[in-house]
Scaffold this active site. Structure first.
Site, PDB file in Angstrom:
ATOM      1  N   HIS A 283       0.817  -1.203   0.000  1.00 47.68           N
ATOM      2  CA  HIS A 283       0.000   0.000   0.000  1.00 47.68           C
ATOM      3  C   HIS A 283       0.856   1.260   0.000  1.00 47.68           C
ATOM      4  CE1 HIS A 283      -2.682   3.104   1.436  1.00 47.68           C
ATOM      5  NE2 HIS A 283      -3.696   2.305   1.239  1.00 47.68           N
ATOM      6  N   CYS A 284       2.125   1.160   0.426  1.00 48.25           N
ATOM      7  CA  CYS A 284       2.884   2.381   0.719  1.00 48.25           C
ATOM      8  C   CYS A 284       3.918   2.759  -0.338  1.00 48.25           C
ATOM      9  CB  CYS A 284       3.596   2.227   2.059  1.00 48.25           C
ATOM     10  SG  CYS A 284       2.457   1.967   3.411  1.00 48.25           S
ATOM     11  N   ILE A 285       4.926   1.910  -0.514  1.00 46.30           N
ATOM     12  CA  ILE A 285       6.102   2.332  -1.285  1.00 46.30           C
ATOM     13  C   ILE A 285       5.763   2.690  -2.748  1.00 46.30           C
ATOM     14  CG2 ILE A 285       8.526   1.771  -1.834  1.00 46.30           C
ATOM     15  CD1 ILE A 285       8.049   1.831   1.151  1.00 46.30           C
ATOM     16  N   ASP A 288       2.977   6.214  -2.032  1.00 52.66           N
ATOM     17  CA  ASP A 288       3.228   7.429  -1.254  1.00 52.66           C
ATOM     18  C   ASP A 288       4.117   8.465  -1.954  1.00 52.66           C
ATOM     19  OD1 ASP A 288       1.789   5.978   0.509  1.00 52.66           O
ATOM     20  OD2 ASP A 288       3.425   5.599   1.904  1.00 52.66           O
TER      21      ASP A 288
END
Ligand code: NAD
Length: 451
Positions: A283-285, A288
């Site tokens: 979900h992040c790298i 974001d």
């Protein structure tokens, strides 16, 4: 609520803590507050999750149902879809998704919707904290105006003169640093960065979090806190891209990049190992960094490292599929029609999360190129329809020797610890390994292609 509630109030016990968004971030956070003796109410728009939680059932692999049951029975944890109950809370922590939209631009609709659902129930003296990862400015520019439309105020103020500025409610940002599956660092051991819209808000949030984590790191503003999370993830994204690019070069030069990284990592200072793989996931790298590059445009600023890293990392699944085609070609087989088994659809090992997993892209590309596709993942017995991919109804293939032998190619996409790699190599004709999971296997090396 008392008009003169002080930030120190949040040092107190048995606070009523509302968690909005009971997902990978919100649920463990809520349980941690319950563990510390606070009375936690989870708010979620998904009634199935709320029902499960109230029945003491977990829907996240690494969170045992017994833990939820313990706090539900002890009346320290519950969940609801009734947002009017936000009015009962002392503190409200927002953990809703912050994805990218179709054009890969920040989708803040969940955060905005959440601020709007708090607004009618906002109380004087309440502490609101945003934890969702986002660009610098979101708390002040998006959440604050919606909350202040109640007539209650939380003035933006910084510096020594603002230490005791009057504020009707407290508003802060504190990024989540959850690393699902990490057995060494759990929520309680990971320091928490906190920044307030004004100093009393910062102190209120520090007081709250100091009760559940070993160390709180106050920063001077919500913007600094928002940016610190992005720096951490951009750092990872750029370094992974660097090592992915160097892997492509090393492969062409006949050098084993993993051997090189292990050697470089013996340097006791100034080097930190990052490992290549089939692309970015989670979900992040992969998501974001684009929050910052989008915001940077407002300042006529091009974030070139982010764009370049994105370009390299996005190309990795294509590289894997090329490598599979080439390995088959060396064995006088074509990718079209090849029976191909992909191991691991989760975005990283030992997690039950396939959001943004590069394996899904690899599977899509293999299908488009005419391969006959199957997969195995102990965490996903069956695949559902997803936002960008549709492998609905596909079922995980059992890893028996005869099944493995029936495939032209087995691709290690995610290196789950539970896989028996020697047995996989033994039974397979060809293994394309994107993670160097077969590094300790000496036999049958000619069957293995690192890529
Ligand atoms: N998963 C991670 O490892 C991780 C790590 C650090 C930061 N984050 C960040 O934390 C945030 C949450 O991520 P996550 O992984 O927990 O997401 P998730 O999808 O697992 O959970 C989000 C939850 O919010 C609920 N929800 C959606 N809209 C809502 C609304 N309007 N009101 C109430 N509930 C709503 C969903 O039903 C879901 O249960 C994101 O900003 C993410 O970038 C995630």
């Amino acid at each position: 609520m008392p008009i003169d509630r002080k930030p120190e109030f949040f040092k107190g016990s048995q606070l009523k803590v509302g968690i909005i968004g009971c997902g990978y971030v919100g649920l463990p956070l809520g349980l941690r507050f319950a563990e510390a003796g606070h009375r936690v109410l989870g708010f979620d728009t998904d009634p199935r999750k709320v029902e499960k939680l109230n029945q003491g059932q977990s829907y996240i692999g690494h969170i045992p149902s017994t833990k939820i049951q313990q706090y539900v029975r002890g009346k320290l944890f519950g969940a609801t879809t009734d947002f009017a109950r936000l009015a009962e809370m002392d503190a409200v922590v927002i953990c809703v998704p912050t994805p990218l939209d179709q054009r890969r631009e920040p989708d803040l609709s969940y955060v905005e919707q959440t601020a709007r659902s708090i607004q009618p129930h906002l109380q004087r003296g309440q502490l609101i904290v945003l934890e969702s990862t986002t660009y610098p400015g979101t708390t002040e520019e998006l959440a604050l105006p919606i909350l202040e439309s109640t007539g209650l105020h939380c003035p933006i103020a910084h510096g020594p003169d603002a230490e005791h500025v009057a504020t009707d409610f407290f508003l802060a940002f504190s990024p989540e640093r959850e690393d699902p599956g990490n057995k060494q660092y759990g929520l309680a051991q990971i320091p928490k960065v906190v920044g307030g819209v004004n100093p009393p808000s910062g102190r209120a949030a520090v007081a709250l979090y100091a009760q559940i984590v070993a160390r709180v790191v106050p920063v001077s503003s919500t913007r600094a806190a928002e940016m610190s999370k992005l720096l951490e993830n951009i750092f990872r994204c750029v370094n992974i891209a660097l090592v992915n690019e160097l892997k492509l070069l090393a492969t062409r030069m006949g050098i084993d990049i993993w051997e090189v990284i292990d050697a470089a990592a013996t340097k006791p200072f100034g080097f930190m190992p990052f490992y290549p793989g089939p692309g970015l996931g989670g979900h992040c790298i992969p998501v974001d960094p684009y929050y910052l590059s989008w915001k940077a445009r407002e300042f006529d600023f091009a974030t070139r490292f982010i764009e370049l890293a994105g370009e390299i990392n996005t190309a990795m699944p294509y590289h894997v599929v090329e490598a599979i085609g080439s390995a088959l070609n060396d064995r006088q087989k074509a990718l079209r029609g090849a029976r191909t088994l992909v191991l691991g659809v989760a975005y990283k090992k030992d997690v039950d999360d396939l959001r943004e997993s590069p394996t899904l892209k690899i599977m899509q590309l293999l299908t488009q190129r005419g391969a006959h596709l199957a997969y195995n993942d102990p965490y996903f017995p069956e695949l559902q329809k997803m936002r960008h991919y549709n492998f609905e109804g596909m079922k995980s293939v059992e890893l028996t020797p005869s099944n493995l032998a029936s495939f032209d190619c087995v691709v290690i996409a995610t290196d789950h610890s539970s896989y028996d790699y020697p047995a996989i190599v033994e039974a397979s004709h060809l293994v394309v390994d994107t993670r160097n999971a077969t590094r300790r296997i000496a036999r049958h090396r000619s069957k293995i292609v690192l890529c």
